[in-house]
Design an enzyme around this catalytic site. Structure first.
Site, PDB file in Angstrom:
ATOM      1  N   THR A 196      45.534  39.711  30.539  1.00 25.10           N
ATOM      2  CA  THR A 196      46.944  40.082  30.462  1.00 25.10           C
ATOM      3  C   THR A 196      46.994  41.585  30.698  1.00 25.10           C
ATOM      4  OG1 THR A 196      46.787  40.596  28.118  1.00 25.10           O
ATOM      5  CG2 THR A 196      47.463  38.359  28.665  1.00 25.10           C
ATOM      6  N   LYS A 221      48.554  43.591  26.396  1.00 22.42           N
ATOM      7  CA  LYS A 221      47.952  43.651  25.061  1.00 22.42           C
ATOM      8  C   LYS A 221      47.288  45.019  24.898  1.00 22.42           C
ATOM      9  CE  LYS A 221      47.734  38.630  24.806  1.00 22.42           C
ATOM     10  NZ  LYS A 221      46.906  37.422  24.672  1.00 22.42           N
ATOM     11  N   GLU A 280      56.436  36.439  48.477  1.00 18.43           N
ATOM     12  CA  GLU A 280      55.318  35.486  48.507  1.00 18.43           C
ATOM     13  C   GLU A 280      54.301  35.921  49.546  1.00 18.43           C
ATOM     14  OE1 GLU A 280      56.240  31.307  48.978  1.00 18.43           O
ATOM     15  OE2 GLU A 280      57.884  31.555  47.554  1.00 18.43           O
ATOM     16  N   ARG A 303      54.428  43.247  30.433  1.00 20.85           N
ATOM     17  CA  ARG A 303      54.079  41.851  30.193  1.00 20.85           C
ATOM     18  C   ARG A 303      53.655  41.220  31.520  1.00 20.85           C
ATOM     19  NH1 ARG A 303      54.333  38.731  26.116  1.00 20.85           N
ATOM     20  NH2 ARG A 303      54.771  40.637  25.000  1.00 20.85           N
ATOM     21  N   TYR A 352      61.907  38.942  47.229  1.00 19.39           N
ATOM     22  CA  TYR A 352      60.926  37.857  47.323  1.00 19.39           C
ATOM     23  C   TYR A 352      59.720  38.388  48.072  1.00 19.39           C
ATOM     24  CZ  TYR A 352      61.792  33.352  45.314  1.00 19.39           C
ATOM     25  OH  TYR A 352      61.874  32.327  44.424  1.00 19.39           O
ATOM     26  N   ASP A 395      37.843  35.730  30.206  1.00 19.71           N
ATOM     27  CA  ASP A 395      39.254  36.000  29.951  1.00 19.71           C
ATOM     28  C   ASP A 395      39.297  37.167  28.954  1.00 19.71           C
ATOM     29  OD1 ASP A 395      41.861  36.049  29.102  1.00 19.71           O
ATOM     30  OD2 ASP A 395      42.023  33.903  28.697  1.00 19.71           O
TER      31      ASP A 395
HETATM   32  C1  LIG Z   1      47.170  36.163  25.122  1.00 19.39           C
HETATM   33  C2  LIG Z   1      46.115  35.386  25.823  1.00 19.39           C
HETATM   34  C3  LIG Z   1      46.418  34.612  26.955  1.00 19.39           C
HETATM   35  C4  LIG Z   1      47.829  34.305  27.373  1.00 19.39           C
HETATM   36  O1  LIG Z   1      48.560  35.349  27.826  1.00 19.39           O
HETATM   37  P1  LIG Z   1      50.114  35.136  28.160  1.00 19.39           P
HETATM   38  O2  LIG Z   1      50.472  36.393  28.860  1.00 19.39           O
HETATM   39  O3  LIG Z   1      50.802  34.940  26.877  1.00 19.39           O
HETATM   40  O4  LIG Z   1      50.224  33.948  29.060  1.00 19.39           O
HETATM   41  C5  LIG Z   1      45.380  34.008  27.634  1.00 19.39           C
HETATM   42  N1  LIG Z   1      44.112  34.147  27.227  1.00 19.39           N
HETATM   43  C6  LIG Z   1      43.786  34.867  26.131  1.00 19.39           C
HETATM   44  C7  LIG Z   1      42.351  34.983  25.724  1.00 19.39           C
HETATM   45  C8  LIG Z   1      44.777  35.499  25.387  1.00 19.39           C
HETATM   46  O5  LIG Z   1      44.453  36.190  24.296  1.00 19.39           O
END
Ligand SMILES: *Cc1c(COP(=O)(O)O)cnc(C)c1O
Length: 478
Positions: free
Chosen positions: A270, A273, A66, A279, A64, A241
């Protein structure tokens, strides 16, 4: 490092798992086999390195932690501190960010952390100020009421879903759409491109607290300098994002106006990707937001995942190596080769091409819905996902688009010649698939026919295409 080490590591791990629950060991082995055989064109997926994968399977999972580095609510976090600090340092160096917060468990979680940070920083509320200085016990019922009302009435302007925006940018099926009064900007119907004048107009009218840039299904570069100017002109916080294209930023394919980090107040992503890590999620921000962002856990997030932070540190170290820039460039070269191959064969693409890792095919040109196309391709061993196109007449479930992306196949080593062959396979499947009808004779948005022999033949060709580029060549589980 010897390839043998990778085989030994994964084989031994499976042997240990098999002794407890053999079905789990079998499923893990089967997953590798399936991934090796499929032509993975899902734009949001990739293959993390063996080092990244192995960094997740260990004792860090038991801790843990936090709080933040050096300020934990639990004892004994010195080693977690080491890996969290390393991951943050690599992220800051890689992206040139003032601050990095590497605890978010996913992209959605990173966005929630960012929303909270901006609300806490920007909402002028005496009650919130009290809460921030940890005088929570002094808050009266009236304070709480005022706080909820003020926080819940803020405005967000983001890219519309059918133009490629993400659910978490203020849309109703996601908590962000319930937290914020949302409006969206779309793309020019003629070109499919973001019309920055329209974004500026929407910002002037709507006066958002947060302007969000970033997407999941827009095949073009975005000019973040212009979006920042628009945000500044209305006093909005500019958030980007970059979940989908973080790898292209890391690999310096997106620089200058197209690199969000120097322009945005806060950037979320993320890590799994195009960035090719474990992940997870991450927040990068300007110094003035750092304190609020660091409150992510426990304000928004459950306890950090130290084993994933260890893997983030490994993957970010990989992304700082020169060969990652080469990888990022090859992602885009491949995506453009795929787009050209499709266009040459007569496919209709949203925006007419791509300058990033993804291509959006408008399959209405083949007389199909996205759902029919997705299934027919899957029958033929080609893994993609259906996606809305701008002003999609088939809605978000059936859709009219197929989104394809090259980060995963590029990791395997496929190049532009294989992308042209891939375009041929996709085009063949889509031209040979016909839309079906419902029992009452009306056109079905889900049913389709595709000759099973042809689907098998394409699937074999897809496997042949992959044979020269083994996935995880150093891992032999047999
Ligand atoms: C994939 C994605 C997310 C979400 O990511 P997770 O790891 O699945 O929660 C958020 N914003 C954008 C633009 C994405 O392409």
């Amino acid at each position: 490092m010897s390839r043998n080490a990778e085989s030994t590591a994964f084989r031994s791990a499976l042997e240990v798992i098999r002794a407890v629950e053999p079905r789990v060991a079998d499923a893990i082995g089967a997953e590798l086999a399936d991934q090796r055989e499929s032509l993975k064109l899902i734009a949001s997926e990739n293959y993390a390195s063996p080092a990244t994968l192995l960094a997740m399977g260990n004792w860090f999972s038991d801790k843990y932690a936090e709080g933040t580095v050096g300020r934990r609510f639990y004892a004994g976090c010195q080693n977690v501190d080491t890996v969290e600090a390393l991951a943050a340092e690599h992220a800051q160096e890689l992206f040139g960010a003032a601050h990095a917060y590497v605890q978010p468990h996913s992209g959605i979680d990173a966005n929630l952390v960012a929303f909270w940070a901006v609300l806490a920083d920007r909402v002028e509320s005496p009650a919130l100020k009290k809460a921030q200085v940890r005088q929570v016990n002094d808050l009266t019922e009236a304070d709480w009421f005022a706080l909820r009302r003020e926080l819940g009435n803020q405005r967000m302007l983001g890219m519309s879903l059918d133009a490629g925006g993400h659910l978490t940018h203020g849309f109703r099926p996601n908590i962000s759409g319930k937290m914020f009064d949302q409006r969206s900007y779309g793309t020019d119907p003629a070109t499919g491109l973001i019309d920055y004048d329209r974004v500026a107009e929407a910002a002037r009218e709507f006066k958002p607290l947060i302007l969000v840039g970033g997407y999941s299904a827009y095949p073009r570069k975005v000019n973040f300098r212009i979006l920042r100017e628009i945000a500044d002109s209305v006093g909005a916080t500019f958030m980007v994002d970059m979940a989908h294209f973080a790898g292209l930023v890391a690999g310096k394919v997106f620089t200058g106006d197209f690199d969000p980090v120097p322009h945005a107040h806060i950037v979320t992503t993320t890590t799994h990707k195009s960035l090719r890590g474990p992940r997870g999620g991450m927040v990068l921000c300007q110094p003035e937001l750092a304190d609020q962002v660091d409150r992510g856990c426990p304000m928004v997030l459950g306890g950090p995942l130290p084993h994933v932070m260890a893997a983030k540190a490994v993957a970010l170290a990989e992304a700082r190596r020169p060969d990652f820039a080469d990888y990022a460039q090859r992602i885009v070269d491949n995506s453009q080769a795929l787009a050209e191959g499709l266009l040459r064969r007569g496919a209709k693409l949203v925006t007419g091409g791509t300058d990033n890792h993804l291509v959006l095919i408008d399959v209405s040109g083949y007389g199909l819905t996205g759902r029919q196309a997705e299934q027919a391709l899957l029958d033929s061993g080609i893994v993609t996902n259906r996606n809305s196109v701008p002003q999609d007449p088939n809605g978000a479930w059936y859709t009219s688009g197929i989104r394809i992306g090259t980060p995963a196949l590029t990791t395997r080593g496929l190049g532009t010649a294989e992308m042209d062959q891939t375009a041929e396979l996709i085009h063949t499947v889509l031209t040979q698939t016909t839309a079906g009808a419902n029992a009452d004779g009306t056109p079905s948005k889900a049913k389709y026919t595709l000759d099973a022999g042809l689907a098998d033949k394409i699937a074999r060709q897809a496997t042949d295409l992959l044979a020269t580029y083994p996935l995880y060549p150093g891992v032999d589980l047999s």
